[in-house]
Design a protein around this motif. Structure first.
Motif, PDB file in Angstrom:
ATOM      1  N   SER A 124       0.831  -1.196   0.000  1.00  0.00           N
ATOM      2  CA  SER A 124       0.000   0.000   0.000  1.00  0.00           C
ATOM      3  C   SER A 124       0.864   1.244   0.000  1.00  0.00           C
ATOM      4  O   SER A 124       2.013   1.208   0.442  1.00  0.00           O
ATOM      5  CB  SER A 124      -0.889   0.018   1.247  1.00  0.00           C
ATOM      6  N   THR A 125       0.284   2.341  -0.449  1.00  0.00           N
ATOM      7  CA  THR A 125       0.929   3.635  -0.240  1.00  0.00           C
ATOM      8  C   THR A 125       0.692   4.024   1.216  1.00  0.00           C
ATOM      9  O   THR A 125      -0.236   3.516   1.867  1.00  0.00           O
ATOM     10  CB  THR A 125       0.333   4.723  -1.154  1.00  0.00           C
ATOM     11  N   SER A 126       1.500   4.925   1.734  1.00  0.00           N
ATOM     12  CA  SER A 126       1.315   5.337   3.128  1.00  0.00           C
ATOM     13  C   SER A 126       0.010   6.109   3.314  1.00  0.00           C
ATOM     14  O   SER A 126      -0.630   5.986   4.354  1.00  0.00           O
ATOM     15  CB  SER A 126       2.525   6.119   3.642  1.00  0.00           C
ATOM     16  N   LEU A 127      -0.410   6.876   2.312  1.00  0.00           N
ATOM     17  CA  LEU A 127      -1.682   7.599   2.431  1.00  0.00           C
ATOM     18  C   LEU A 127      -2.871   6.643   2.495  1.00  0.00           C
ATOM     19  O   LEU A 127      -3.772   6.815   3.320  1.00  0.00           O
ATOM     20  CB  LEU A 127      -1.857   8.585   1.269  1.00  0.00           C
ATOM     21  N   ASP A 128      -2.883   5.624   1.646  1.00  0.00           N
ATOM     22  CA  ASP A 128      -3.973   4.646   1.672  1.00  0.00           C
ATOM     23  C   ASP A 128      -3.963   3.835   2.966  1.00  0.00           C
ATOM     24  O   ASP A 128      -5.020   3.530   3.532  1.00  0.00           O
ATOM     25  CB  ASP A 128      -3.897   3.714   0.467  1.00  0.00           C
ATOM     26  N   ALA A 129      -2.769   3.494   3.437  1.00  0.00           N
ATOM     27  CA  ALA A 129      -2.660   2.749   4.695  1.00  0.00           C
ATOM     28  C   ALA A 129      -3.151   3.601   5.867  1.00  0.00           C
ATOM     29  O   ALA A 129      -3.814   3.096   6.780  1.00  0.00           O
ATOM     30  CB  ALA A 129      -1.220   2.295   4.920  1.00  0.00           C
ATOM     31  N   ALA A 130      -2.835   4.900   5.846  1.00  0.00           N
ATOM     32  CA  ALA A 130      -3.311   5.798   6.900  1.00  0.00           C
ATOM     33  C   ALA A 130      -4.835   5.881   6.877  1.00  0.00           C
ATOM     34  O   ALA A 130      -5.482   5.853   7.929  1.00  0.00           O
ATOM     35  CB  ALA A 130      -2.690   7.181   6.742  1.00  0.00           C
ATOM     36  N   ASP A 131      -5.421   5.976   5.687  1.00  0.00           N
ATOM     37  CA  ASP A 131      -6.882   6.003   5.574  1.00  0.00           C
ATOM     38  C   ASP A 131      -7.494   4.729   6.157  1.00  0.00           C
ATOM     39  O   ASP A 131      -8.496   4.783   6.871  1.00  0.00           O
ATOM     40  CB  ASP A 131      -7.315   6.152   4.115  1.00  0.00           C
ATOM     41  N   ALA A 132      -6.892   3.580   5.864  1.00  0.00           N
ATOM     42  CA  ALA A 132      -7.402   2.306   6.377  1.00  0.00           C
ATOM     43  C   ALA A 132      -7.299   2.249   7.898  1.00  0.00           C
ATOM     44  O   ALA A 132      -8.226   1.776   8.578  1.00  0.00           O
ATOM     45  CB  ALA A 132      -6.642   1.139   5.750  1.00  0.00           C
ATOM     46  N   THR A 133      -6.192   2.738   8.449  1.00  0.00           N
ATOM     47  CA  THR A 133      -6.001   2.726   9.900  1.00  0.00           C
ATOM     48  C   THR A 133      -6.985   3.675  10.579  1.00  0.00           C
ATOM     49  O   THR A 133      -7.560   3.355  11.623  1.00  0.00           O
ATOM     50  CB  THR A 133      -4.544   3.076  10.247  1.00  0.00           C
ATOM     51  N   GLU A 134      -7.204   4.836   9.988  1.00  0.00           N
ATOM     52  CA  GLU A 134      -8.166   5.778  10.555  1.00  0.00           C
ATOM     53  C   GLU A 134      -9.591   5.232  10.465  1.00  0.00           C
ATOM     54  O   GLU A 134     -10.417   5.500  11.345  1.00  0.00           O
ATOM     55  CB  GLU A 134      -8.037   7.136   9.878  1.00  0.00           C
ATOM     56  N   LEU A 177      -6.207   6.393  23.042  1.00  0.00           N
ATOM     57  CA  LEU A 177      -6.165   5.258  22.125  1.00  0.00           C
ATOM     58  C   LEU A 177      -5.026   5.411  21.133  1.00  0.00           C
ATOM     59  O   LEU A 177      -4.807   6.505  20.600  1.00  0.00           O
ATOM     60  CB  LEU A 177      -7.478   5.134  21.354  1.00  0.00           C
ATOM     61  N   ASN A 178      -4.302   4.336  20.916  1.00  0.00           N
ATOM     62  CA  ASN A 178      -3.273   4.264  19.882  1.00  0.00           C
ATOM     63  C   ASN A 178      -3.592   3.062  19.011  1.00  0.00           C
ATOM     64  O   ASN A 178      -3.522   1.925  19.462  1.00  0.00           O
ATOM     65  CB  ASN A 178      -1.874   4.086  20.492  1.00  0.00           C
ATOM     66  N   VAL A 179      -3.947   3.333  17.767  1.00  0.00           N
ATOM     67  CA  VAL A 179      -4.225   2.282  16.798  1.00  0.00           C
ATOM     68  C   VAL A 179      -2.985   2.184  15.908  1.00  0.00           C
ATOM     69  O   VAL A 179      -2.529   3.188  15.368  1.00  0.00           O
ATOM     70  CB  VAL A 179      -5.483   2.604  15.966  1.00  0.00           C
ATOM     71  N   VAL A 180      -2.441   0.982  15.778  1.00  0.00           N
ATOM     72  CA  VAL A 180      -1.221   0.801  14.991  1.00  0.00           C
ATOM     73  C   VAL A 180      -1.386  -0.392  14.045  1.00  0.00           C
ATOM     74  O   VAL A 180      -1.942  -1.424  14.420  1.00  0.00           O
ATOM     75  CB  VAL A 180       0.029   0.649  15.893  1.00  0.00           C
ATOM     76  N   SER A 181      -0.940  -0.184  12.819  1.00  0.00           N
ATOM     77  CA  SER A 181      -1.069  -1.219  11.793  1.00  0.00           C
ATOM     78  C   SER A 181       0.089  -2.197  11.850  1.00  0.00           C
ATOM     79  O   SER A 181       1.104  -1.951  12.507  1.00  0.00           O
ATOM     80  CB  SER A 181      -1.091  -0.570  10.404  1.00  0.00           C
TER      81      SER A 181
END
Length: 176
Positions: A38-48, A158-162
């Protein structure tokens, strides 16, 4: 409220220290699981999006902080090819009494939505904050929730981490 870069750096350091030892692992190693390409932007969207799902499970009135995801390195992997996403945020219940309700709802609802609670109980601080760590093996993500009843105002942190993502061939990891 917007998160300041120094607060974000502190949250990232805390998350690295506290979440990299979680039991969220793939079946072949004791390392952080592979989440795909994934790109980091898409991964950030998924994590959010995962964070939003957790917010929905809280089920009490309150307000979430405005915060931004950040890119972290994957320990033991090439920092030019692999990355993780951290999304730190806080939840402030509308009434102080709802803090315990929110934490209990998460404790009971997370497992019904694919999460496995791997740690729950008071920490060693003088405030005896209650900590919960939960892993979602299907989504390759982990969350650390801290009930901070003695904060002013009381909150859930809360800390959500992929897991580790690999950047697609020919692209670079965007750091934010």
């Amino acid at each position: 409220m917007k998160t300041r870069p120094s607060a974000l750096a502190l949250a990232a350091a805390v998350a690295l220290t506290t979440l990299t030892g979680c039991s969220m692992t793939d079946s072949k190693t004791d390392s952080v699981p592979f989440s795909g390409t994934s790109t980091s932007l898409d991964a950030a969207d998924a994590t959010e999006k995962v964070s939003s799902g957790i917010y929905d499970l809280i089920g009490v009135r309150g307000k979430a902080s405005e915060s931004y995801s950040t890119v972290m390195d994957c320990s033991g992997r090439d920092a030019g090819e692999y990355f993780r996403i951290l999304h730190p945020w806080s939840f402030y219940p509308a009434s102080e009494g709802d803090l315990d309700v929110a934490m209990e709802r998460l404790k009971s609802k997370l497992p019904k939505h694919g999460w496995r609670i791997v740690e729950y109980g008071p920490d060693t601080s003088k405030n005896k904050n209650v900590r919960m760590t939960a892993d979602n093996d299907r989504k390759k993500v982990s969350v650390r929730i801290i009930r901070m009843a003695k904060n002013d105002p009381p909150k859930l942190s809360l800390n959500v981490v992929s897991g580790c993502y690999k950047i697609p061939a020919g692209q670079e990891i965007e750091r934010f």
